[in-house]
Design a protein around this motif. Structure first.
Motif, PDB file in Angstrom:
ATOM      1  N   THR A 106     -69.109 -65.173  15.289  1.00 49.88           N
ATOM      2  CA  THR A 106     -68.136 -64.597  13.603  1.00 49.88           C
ATOM      3  C   THR A 106     -67.687 -63.752  13.917  1.00 49.88           C
ATOM      4  OG1 THR A 106     -70.167 -65.451  12.884  1.00 49.88           O
ATOM      5  CG2 THR A 106     -69.281 -64.517  11.343  1.00 49.88           C
ATOM      6  N   ALA A 107     -68.598 -62.711  15.192  1.00 51.06           N
ATOM      7  CA  ALA A 107     -67.366 -61.816  15.525  1.00 51.06           C
ATOM      8  C   ALA A 107     -66.394 -61.836  15.857  1.00 51.06           C
ATOM      9  CB  ALA A 107     -68.651 -61.438  16.044  1.00 51.06           C
ATOM     10  N   GLU A 108     -66.039 -62.217  17.033  1.00 54.99           N
ATOM     11  CA  GLU A 108     -64.945 -62.608  17.486  1.00 54.99           C
ATOM     12  C   GLU A 108     -64.113 -62.731  16.541  1.00 54.99           C
ATOM     13  OE1 GLU A 108     -66.545 -64.418  22.317  1.00 54.99           O
ATOM     14  OE2 GLU A 108     -66.266 -65.509  20.905  1.00 54.99           O
ATOM     15  N   VAL A 109     -64.278 -64.068  15.634  1.00 60.63           N
ATOM     16  CA  VAL A 109     -62.988 -64.648  14.478  1.00 60.63           C
ATOM     17  C   VAL A 109     -62.373 -63.285  13.639  1.00 60.63           C
ATOM     18  CG1 VAL A 109     -63.148 -65.992  12.737  1.00 60.63           C
ATOM     19  CG2 VAL A 109     -63.826 -67.116  14.517  1.00 60.63           C
ATOM     20  N   ALA A 110     -64.048 -63.180  13.492  1.00 59.31           N
ATOM     21  CA  ALA A 110     -63.250 -61.411  11.932  1.00 59.31           C
ATOM     22  C   ALA A 110     -62.679 -60.269  12.834  1.00 59.31           C
ATOM     23  CB  ALA A 110     -64.644 -60.789  12.006  1.00 59.31           C
ATOM     24  N   ALA A 111     -63.281 -60.318  14.132  1.00 54.22           N
ATOM     25  CA  ALA A 111     -62.245 -59.041  14.619  1.00 54.22           C
ATOM     26  C   ALA A 111     -60.245 -59.151  14.837  1.00 54.22           C
ATOM     27  CB  ALA A 111     -62.700 -58.749  16.411  1.00 54.22           C
ATOM     28  N   ASP A 141     -59.252 -59.533  11.719  1.00 57.65           N
ATOM     29  CA  ASP A 141     -58.425 -57.876  10.987  1.00 57.65           C
ATOM     30  C   ASP A 141     -57.505 -57.492  12.437  1.00 57.65           C
ATOM     31  OD1 ASP A 141     -59.572 -55.778   9.686  1.00 57.65           O
ATOM     32  OD2 ASP A 141     -59.883 -54.880  11.290  1.00 57.65           O
ATOM     33  N   GLN A 142     -57.182 -58.048  13.248  1.00 54.75           N
ATOM     34  CA  GLN A 142     -56.171 -56.852  14.240  1.00 54.75           C
ATOM     35  C   GLN A 142     -55.158 -58.015  14.061  1.00 54.75           C
ATOM     36  OE1 GLN A 142     -56.916 -57.915  18.935  1.00 54.75           O
ATOM     37  NE2 GLN A 142     -55.247 -56.917  18.792  1.00 54.75           N
ATOM     38  N   ALA A 143     -55.269 -59.247  13.191  1.00 56.19           N
ATOM     39  CA  ALA A 143     -53.624 -60.277  13.325  1.00 56.19           C
ATOM     40  C   ALA A 143     -53.404 -59.455  11.818  1.00 56.19           C
ATOM     41  CB  ALA A 143     -53.537 -61.727  13.067  1.00 56.19           C
ATOM     42  N   HIS A 144     -54.018 -59.114  10.610  1.00 58.42           N
ATOM     43  CA  HIS A 144     -53.781 -58.277   9.574  1.00 58.42           C
ATOM     44  C   HIS A 144     -55.153 -57.287   8.610  1.00 58.42           C
ATOM     45  CE1 HIS A 144     -52.113 -62.481   9.188  1.00 58.42           C
ATOM     46  NE2 HIS A 144     -53.145 -63.754   9.483  1.00 58.42           N
ATOM     47  N   PRO A 145     -53.973 -56.460   9.863  1.00 57.09           N
ATOM     48  CA  PRO A 145     -54.974 -54.931   9.149  1.00 57.09           C
ATOM     49  C   PRO A 145     -55.283 -54.840   7.879  1.00 57.09           C
ATOM     50  CG  PRO A 145     -52.977 -55.008  10.742  1.00 57.09           C
ATOM     51  CD  PRO A 145     -53.149 -56.031  10.429  1.00 57.09           C
ATOM     52  N   ARG A 192     -56.107 -57.114   5.182  1.00 57.83           N
ATOM     53  CA  ARG A 192     -56.917 -57.483   4.424  1.00 57.83           C
ATOM     54  C   ARG A 192     -58.145 -57.072   4.138  1.00 57.83           C
ATOM     55  NH1 ARG A 192     -54.738 -62.755   4.358  1.00 57.83           N
ATOM     56  NH2 ARG A 192     -56.384 -63.458   2.986  1.00 57.83           N
ATOM     57  N   GLY A 193     -58.503 -56.363   5.366  1.00 62.36           N
ATOM     58  CA  GLY A 193     -60.090 -55.662   5.906  1.00 62.36           C
ATOM     59  C   GLY A 193     -61.345 -56.767   5.173  1.00 62.36           C
ATOM     60  N   ILE A 194     -60.446 -57.833   6.344  1.00 63.62           N
ATOM     61  CA  ILE A 194     -61.871 -58.446   6.854  1.00 63.62           C
ATOM     62  C   ILE A 194     -62.944 -57.840   7.436  1.00 63.62           C
ATOM     63  CG2 ILE A 194     -62.121 -60.638   7.778  1.00 63.62           C
ATOM     64  CD1 ILE A 194     -59.324 -60.928   7.899  1.00 63.62           C
ATOM     65  N   LYS A 195     -64.333 -59.096   6.176  1.00 64.42           N
ATOM     66  CA  LYS A 195     -65.487 -58.646   6.935  1.00 64.42           C
ATOM     67  C   LYS A 195     -66.453 -59.594   8.313  1.00 64.42           C
ATOM     68  CE  LYS A 195     -65.582 -55.202   2.853  1.00 64.42           C
ATOM     69  NZ  LYS A 195     -66.493 -54.516   2.023  1.00 64.42           N
ATOM     70  N   ASN A 196     -67.055 -59.665   8.263  1.00 63.54           N
ATOM     71  CA  ASN A 196     -67.911 -60.482   9.112  1.00 63.54           C
ATOM     72  C   ASN A 196     -68.578 -61.026   8.722  1.00 63.54           C
ATOM     73  OD1 ASN A 196     -67.032 -59.573  10.879  1.00 63.54           O
ATOM     74  ND2 ASN A 196     -68.781 -58.006  12.105  1.00 63.54           N
ATOM     75  N   THR A 197     -69.144 -60.372   7.117  1.00 69.35           N
ATOM     76  CA  THR A 197     -70.484 -61.742   6.151  1.00 69.35           C
ATOM     77  C   THR A 197     -68.843 -63.161   5.295  1.00 69.35           C
ATOM     78  OG1 THR A 197     -70.130 -59.789   4.726  1.00 69.35           O
ATOM     79  CG2 THR A 197     -71.531 -59.117   5.720  1.00 69.35           C
ATOM     80  N   VAL A 198     -67.765 -62.115   4.891  1.00 70.13           N
ATOM     81  CA  VAL A 198     -67.479 -63.426   4.440  1.00 70.13           C
ATOM     82  C   VAL A 198     -67.018 -64.107   5.416  1.00 70.13           C
ATOM     83  CG1 VAL A 198     -65.052 -63.230   3.252  1.00 70.13           C
ATOM     84  CG2 VAL A 198     -66.416 -61.269   2.252  1.00 70.13           C
ATOM     85  N   VAL A 199     -66.183 -64.073   6.957  1.00 71.73           N
ATOM     86  CA  VAL A 199     -66.176 -64.370   7.501  1.00 71.73           C
ATOM     87  C   VAL A 199     -66.942 -65.852   7.547  1.00 71.73           C
ATOM     88  CG1 VAL A 199     -65.327 -65.381  10.781  1.00 71.73           C
ATOM     89  CG2 VAL A 199     -64.381 -62.678   8.115  1.00 71.73           C
ATOM     90  N   ARG A 200     -68.240 -65.034   8.129  1.00 68.78           N
ATOM     91  CA  ARG A 200     -69.505 -66.244   8.138  1.00 68.78           C
ATOM     92  C   ARG A 200     -69.624 -66.982   6.834  1.00 68.78           C
ATOM     93  NH1 ARG A 200     -73.347 -62.114   8.718  1.00 68.78           N
ATOM     94  NH2 ARG A 200     -73.059 -62.518  11.259  1.00 68.78           N
ATOM     95  N   THR A 201     -69.389 -66.859   6.006  1.00 67.73           N
ATOM     96  CA  THR A 201     -69.553 -67.527   4.696  1.00 67.73           C
ATOM     97  C   THR A 201     -68.892 -68.268   4.802  1.00 67.73           C
ATOM     98  OG1 THR A 201     -70.994 -65.441   2.800  1.00 67.73           O
ATOM     99  CG2 THR A 201     -70.142 -67.472   2.456  1.00 67.73           C
ATOM    100  N   THR A 202     -67.543 -68.445   5.333  1.00 63.39           N
ATOM    101  CA  THR A 202     -66.041 -68.913   4.802  1.00 63.39           C
ATOM    102  C   THR A 202     -66.705 -69.953   6.610  1.00 63.39           C
ATOM    103  OG1 THR A 202     -64.908 -67.203   4.019  1.00 63.39           O
ATOM    104  CG2 THR A 202     -64.113 -69.372   5.079  1.00 63.39           C
ATOM    105  N   LEU A 203     -67.286 -69.368   7.699  1.00 62.13           N
ATOM    106  CA  LEU A 203     -66.889 -70.833   8.192  1.00 62.13           C
ATOM    107  C   LEU A 203     -68.557 -71.747   8.120  1.00 62.13           C
ATOM    108  CD1 LEU A 203     -67.223 -68.098  11.468  1.00 62.13           C
ATOM    109  CD2 LEU A 203     -65.245 -70.197  10.973  1.00 62.13           C
TER     110      LEU A 203
END
Length: 217
Positions: free
Chosen positions: A144-149, A152-156, A158-169
């Motif tokens: 999850t951390a790798e996907v979020a990082a 976030d690097q590709a779309h700074p 958007r303000g992407i958070k780890n918790t939202v990425v984990r829920t979406t995954l």
């Protein structure tokens, strides 16, 4: 007393000499000016005599008096001058109106062409689409951390958070659009195998889950 008397006498003599010199200078100046006045008066008399002779000759020859025309010419020329200015002002106003009309026409065309431009604008992809595309481009499972990082690097912006990425995954895993693997206590995610059936179009439940994940972001 004798010294004061001598001093006053010397001052008086100096003043008297100065006054006498000034008077002589004044008289000479009066004589010079009087001579100039006399010469000018003589010239004036001569001009007046010549004028009388010329007028008599003109009347004898029956020639129309012309010296009066230059006096009336400026008055006649002064009348059309304001009209010319008014004409230039009116022509300048007409030009300004034409230019303003010409400028307003392209603006109206631009405003008319704005709706198609707005219609062609594309909305940014959702977080679900970004995660799905990211997993599809990976050859190894990602945490999850790798996907979020990476997102976030590709779309700074958007303000992407780890918790939202984990829920979406987890939602993608539940819908069969992602696979979850576990290595020890760590959880990794990867795109599903090509042989595994995946839904080509999300159902109403999936759309609702995607909307909830976007609101959580």
């Amino acid at each position: 007393m004798s010294e004061n008397t001598t001093t006053s006498t010397e001052l008086t003599s100096q003043y008297a000499a100065q006054v006498t010199s000034d008077l002589e200078r004044n008289l000479k100046e009066q004589e010079r000016v009087s001579g100039e006045i006399a010469a000018l008066q003589e010239q004036l008399d001569t001009l007046q005599q010549d004028h009388t002779v010329l007028v008599n000759m003109q009347q004898a020859l029956g020639i129309t008096l012309r010296p009066e025309k230059p006096a009336t010419a400026p008055e006649q020329a002064a009348v059309p001058a304001p009209r010319k200015k008014a004409a230039t002002r009116s022509s300048g106003t007409a030009r300004a109106k034409k230019s303003s009309a010409a400028l307003s026409r392209p603006r109206s065309r631009k405003s008319a062409s704005k709706p198609p431009v707005a219609a062609t604008t594309t909305t940014p992809p959702s977080l679900v689409e970004l995660i799905r595309q990211h997993l599809a481009g990976q050859s190894e499972p990602r945490s999850t951390a790798e996907v979020a990082a990476a997102l976030d690097q590709a779309h700074p912006d958007r303000g992407i958070k780890n918790t939202v990425v984990r829920t979406t995954l987890e939602n993608l895993v539940a819908k069969g659009q992602a696979q979850r693997t576990k290595q020890g206590s760590s959880v990794y995610y990867i795109a599903p195998d090509t042989g595994r059936p995946t839904s080509s179009a999300p159902t109403a439940t999936q759309q609702q889950e995607e909307a909830q994940s976007e609101e959580a972001q």
